[in-house]
Design a protein around this motif. Structure first.
Motif, PDB file in Angstrom:
ATOM      1  N   GLN A 368       0.891  -1.133   0.057  1.00  0.00           N
ATOM      2  CA  GLN A 368      -0.060  -0.090   0.088  1.00  0.00           C
ATOM      3  C   GLN A 368       0.919   1.048  -0.204  1.00  0.00           C
ATOM      4  OE1 GLN A 368      -3.664   0.071  -0.198  1.00  0.00           O
ATOM      5  NE2 GLN A 368      -2.894   2.263  -0.490  1.00  0.00           N
ATOM      6  N   VAL A 371       2.199   1.817  -3.518  1.00  0.00           N
ATOM      7  CA  VAL A 371       1.350   2.389  -4.366  1.00  0.00           C
ATOM      8  C   VAL A 371       1.042   3.866  -4.248  1.00  0.00           C
ATOM      9  CG1 VAL A 371      -1.248   2.093  -5.041  1.00  0.00           C
ATOM     10  CG2 VAL A 371       0.091   0.055  -4.774  1.00  0.00           C
ATOM     11  N   ASP A 372       1.015   4.111  -2.646  1.00  0.00           N
ATOM     12  CA  ASP A 372       0.685   5.477  -2.252  1.00  0.00           C
ATOM     13  C   ASP A 372       1.703   6.409  -2.718  1.00  0.00           C
ATOM     14  OD1 ASP A 372      -1.870   4.631  -1.050  1.00  0.00           O
ATOM     15  OD2 ASP A 372      -0.882   4.600   1.079  1.00  0.00           O
ATOM     16  N   THR A 374       3.934   6.029  -5.338  1.00  0.00           N
ATOM     17  CA  THR A 374       3.614   6.121  -6.860  1.00  0.00           C
ATOM     18  C   THR A 374       2.469   7.227  -7.282  1.00  0.00           C
ATOM     19  OG1 THR A 374       4.495   3.905  -7.193  1.00  0.00           O
ATOM     20  CG2 THR A 374       3.265   5.034  -9.132  1.00  0.00           C
ATOM     21  N   THR A 375       1.395   6.890  -6.556  1.00  0.00           N
ATOM     22  CA  THR A 375       0.148   7.642  -6.614  1.00  0.00           C
ATOM     23  C   THR A 375       0.265   9.104  -6.299  1.00  0.00           C
ATOM     24  OG1 THR A 375      -1.419   5.596  -6.283  1.00  0.00           O
ATOM     25  CG2 THR A 375      -2.279   7.649  -6.247  1.00  0.00           C
ATOM     26  N   PHE A 376       0.734   9.364  -5.295  1.00  0.00           N
ATOM     27  CA  PHE A 376       0.894  10.822  -4.711  1.00  0.00           C
ATOM     28  C   PHE A 376       1.851  11.592  -5.410  1.00  0.00           C
ATOM     29  CE2 PHE A 376      -1.509   9.339  -1.203  1.00  0.00           C
ATOM     30  CZ  PHE A 376      -2.506  10.339  -0.950  1.00  0.00           C
ATOM     31  N   ARG A 377       2.926  10.797  -6.113  1.00  0.00           N
ATOM     32  CA  ARG A 377       3.912  11.415  -6.908  1.00  0.00           C
ATOM     33  C   ARG A 377       3.443  11.800  -8.064  1.00  0.00           C
ATOM     34  NH1 ARG A 377       8.835   8.403  -9.569  1.00  0.00           N
ATOM     35  NH2 ARG A 377       7.140   7.505 -10.630  1.00  0.00           N
ATOM     36  N   LYS A 378       2.620  10.910  -8.882  1.00  0.00           N
ATOM     37  CA  LYS A 378       1.887  11.457  -9.773  1.00  0.00           C
ATOM     38  C   LYS A 378       0.612  12.655  -9.762  1.00  0.00           C
ATOM     39  CE  LYS A 378       2.200   6.777 -12.126  1.00  0.00           C
ATOM     40  NZ  LYS A 378       1.510   5.717 -12.818  1.00  0.00           N
ATOM     41  N   SER A 379       0.172  12.488  -8.471  1.00  0.00           N
ATOM     42  CA  SER A 379      -0.707  13.413  -8.043  1.00  0.00           C
ATOM     43  C   SER A 379      -0.211  14.691  -7.907  1.00  0.00           C
ATOM     44  CB  SER A 379      -1.413  13.088  -6.811  1.00  0.00           C
ATOM     45  OG  SER A 379      -2.491  14.142  -6.344  1.00  0.00           O
ATOM     46  N   ALA A 428      -0.835  17.922  -1.856  1.00  0.00           N
ATOM     47  CA  ALA A 428      -0.228  16.719  -2.571  1.00  0.00           C
ATOM     48  C   ALA A 428       1.391  16.832  -2.348  1.00  0.00           C
ATOM     49  CB  ALA A 428      -0.487  16.750  -4.157  1.00  0.00           C
ATOM     50  N   TYR A 432       2.863  13.399  -0.221  1.00  0.00           N
ATOM     51  CA  TYR A 432       3.639  12.592  -1.209  1.00  0.00           C
ATOM     52  C   TYR A 432       5.048  12.665  -0.277  1.00  0.00           C
ATOM     53  CZ  TYR A 432       7.378  11.516  -4.685  1.00  0.00           C
ATOM     54  OH  TYR A 432       8.156  11.025  -5.183  1.00  0.00           O
ATOM     55  N   ARG A 435       4.203  10.018   2.395  1.00  0.00           N
ATOM     56  CA  ARG A 435       4.235   8.402   2.044  1.00  0.00           C
ATOM     57  C   ARG A 435       5.930   8.176   1.681  1.00  0.00           C
ATOM     58  NH1 ARG A 435      -0.617  10.522   3.180  1.00  0.00           N
ATOM     59  NH2 ARG A 435      -2.316   9.005   3.082  1.00  0.00           N
TER      60      ARG A 435
END
Length: 450
Positions: A368, A371-372, A374-379, A428, A432, A435
């Motif tokens: 998790q 994934v967080d 990766t997700t928050f970097r893109k966010s 964000a 990030y 995370r």
């Protein structure tokens, strides 16, 4: 060296001012929280108890040694302990002795108790370190939340300052008849909304400071503050490692896993302890006793009364020793031993299941967290692009508004979109960072903002 009262008061004032103006860094917060947390103190006391249990277990392997001493006076019929003859006078007697015993064999239970006590001390140490890890993560999250709220407050103040400049220009345009008065009212509403947002952000900063201060067991909320630093996203190559690699690394050093493993080892020792009750217990003992009486005796050759020997002479004349061995063989005890063994085996199975559950939970947490990140970097990257686009759109709208080609409502909407985009970037960014640090923590990298 002598100090005047004025000098002492000056030192106190300077010290108090320094304490009130202290700005806490993340490293200082983490260190202070670990050293002053009440739960940590409780767990440290539990660890001290575990060390005492180890000393108790070691003491069971050593022979015991006890002494006894009694002095008594009797009037009337009694027995002289030195002659074992009845007397009907007042008699003063004394008895003393030393007793020692040693367990020679008890199904290795004393050895297993010692080993279990050592394992229990190790388990308590892992539990303590795991609590410290949780505190470090909680402090880091609370610290970053303050930074996020502070940065959001600064952005809202800057946006409010820009709106005030637009408001002044609009007043001039309204006075000259270039734009209608409705545009001015719309801008005033926007300024009031931004002022309200500043108040809200100030409240969030205060609340987040209180949250961190409580984690540090600090009650002086008014004077507590963190260092005025601006952190950018730190460089990290943690994503070069896959989730399986990070999970394998976490299994090697995570204190929660080591604690579960030590609890399984403890359960295995409990099984060995319970099975030891099936075996006989062999012990040895040694006793030394002596006695004294103030009564004399009769000489069997002459029949004359002989006065009592001196106290020191009687100690060795009337002394004696006894020694031997004793064996207890368990035959039937209402199935208590068998049931204790079964309970211990069930406890061992539960410890094994708990260890597997903790490993699965750790793997899930790592996945998790990966994934967080990766997700928050893109966010965060998307939020930056959105802010850039919203800013360009705002600048274009501002040019149109200044020449009267856009009404104040549409201009206010453009500005509001910039405000939202800026707030999203800040949120964000720090989500990030946390995370990222959270994932690095599972890889064995200490929490810093460098």
């Amino acid at each position: 060296m002598k100090y005047t009262i004025t000098t002492i008061l000056l030192f106190l004032v300077v010290g108090t001012t320094w304490a009130q103006n202290k700005k806490w860094t993340l490293e200082e917060c983490v260190t202070y929280a670990v050293e002053n947390n009440l739960s940590v103190e409780q767990f440290e006391l539990d660890l001290e108890n575990a060390k005492i249990d180890k000393s108790d277990a070691l003491g069971r392997l050593l022979p015991s040694l006890n002494s006894n001493l009694s002095v008594a006076g009797n009037t009337g019929l009694s027995f002289d302990p030195t002659t074992n003859q009845p007397v009907t006078t007042t008699i003063l007697t004394a008895n003393g002795g030393l007793t020692s015993s040693l367990t020679l064999f008890d199904g290795l239970r004393n050895i297993n108790r010692l080993n279990r006590a050592k394992l229990n001390a190790i388990a308590n140490d892992y539990r303590l370190e795991n609590l410290k890890d949780d505190i470090r993560l909680n402090v880091a999250q609370a610290y970053l939340q303050i930074l996020s709220n502070k940065e959001a407050l600064e952005v809202s103040k800057a946006q409010y300052a820009v709106t005030q400049q637009d408001l002044e220009r609009t007043k001039e345009l309204v006075s000259s008849g270039v734009v209608p008065r409705g545009d001015l009212l719309e801008l005033e509403a926007t300024a009031a909304n931004q002022e309200q947002q500043i108040v809200n952000n100030e409240g969030l900063v205060i609340i987040s400071k209180i949250n961190l201060a409580q984690l540090l067991q600090i009650t002086d909320y008014e004077n507590f503050d963190i260092a005025d630093e601006s952190f950018e996203i730190p460089p990290s190559d943690i994503l070069n490692n896959g989730p399986k690699t990070i999970f394998a690394k976490a299994l090697e050093f995570r204190n929660d896993i080591k604690f579960s493993e030590s609890m399984m080892d403890l359960a295995e020792k409990d099984v060995e302890l319970a099975k030891g009750a099936y075996y006989p217990t062999l012990s040895a003992f040694f006793n030394y006793n002596t006695r004294y009486s103030d009564q004399g005796g009769f000489d069997p050759a002459t029949g004359n009364l002989v006065p009592a020997e001196s106290f020191t002479n009687q100690l060795w004349i009337n002394d004696g020793i006894s020694y031997g061995a004793q064996m207890n063989i368990p035959i039937f005890n209402g199935w208590s031993t068998r049931n204790n063994v079964k309970r211990s085996e069930i406890g061992l199975e539960k410890a094994k299941v708990q260890l597997e559950q903790d490993k699965l939970a750790l793997e899930s947490t790592v996945n998790q967290a990966y994934v967080d990140v990766t997700t928050f970097r893109k966010s965060y990257e998307a939020a930056e692009k959105t802010l850039e686009a919203r800013t360009l759109a705002y600048e274009y709208a501002k040019e149109r508004f200044d020449v009267g080609l856009m009404n104040s409502f549409d201009f206010g909407q453009a500005q509001a979109r910039v405000d939202d985009a800026a707030a999203n970037v800040i949120r964000a960014k720090y989500e990030y960072i946390f995370r990222l640090k959270f994932l690095e923590f599972f890889f064995g990298i200490p929490i810093t903002l460098d």
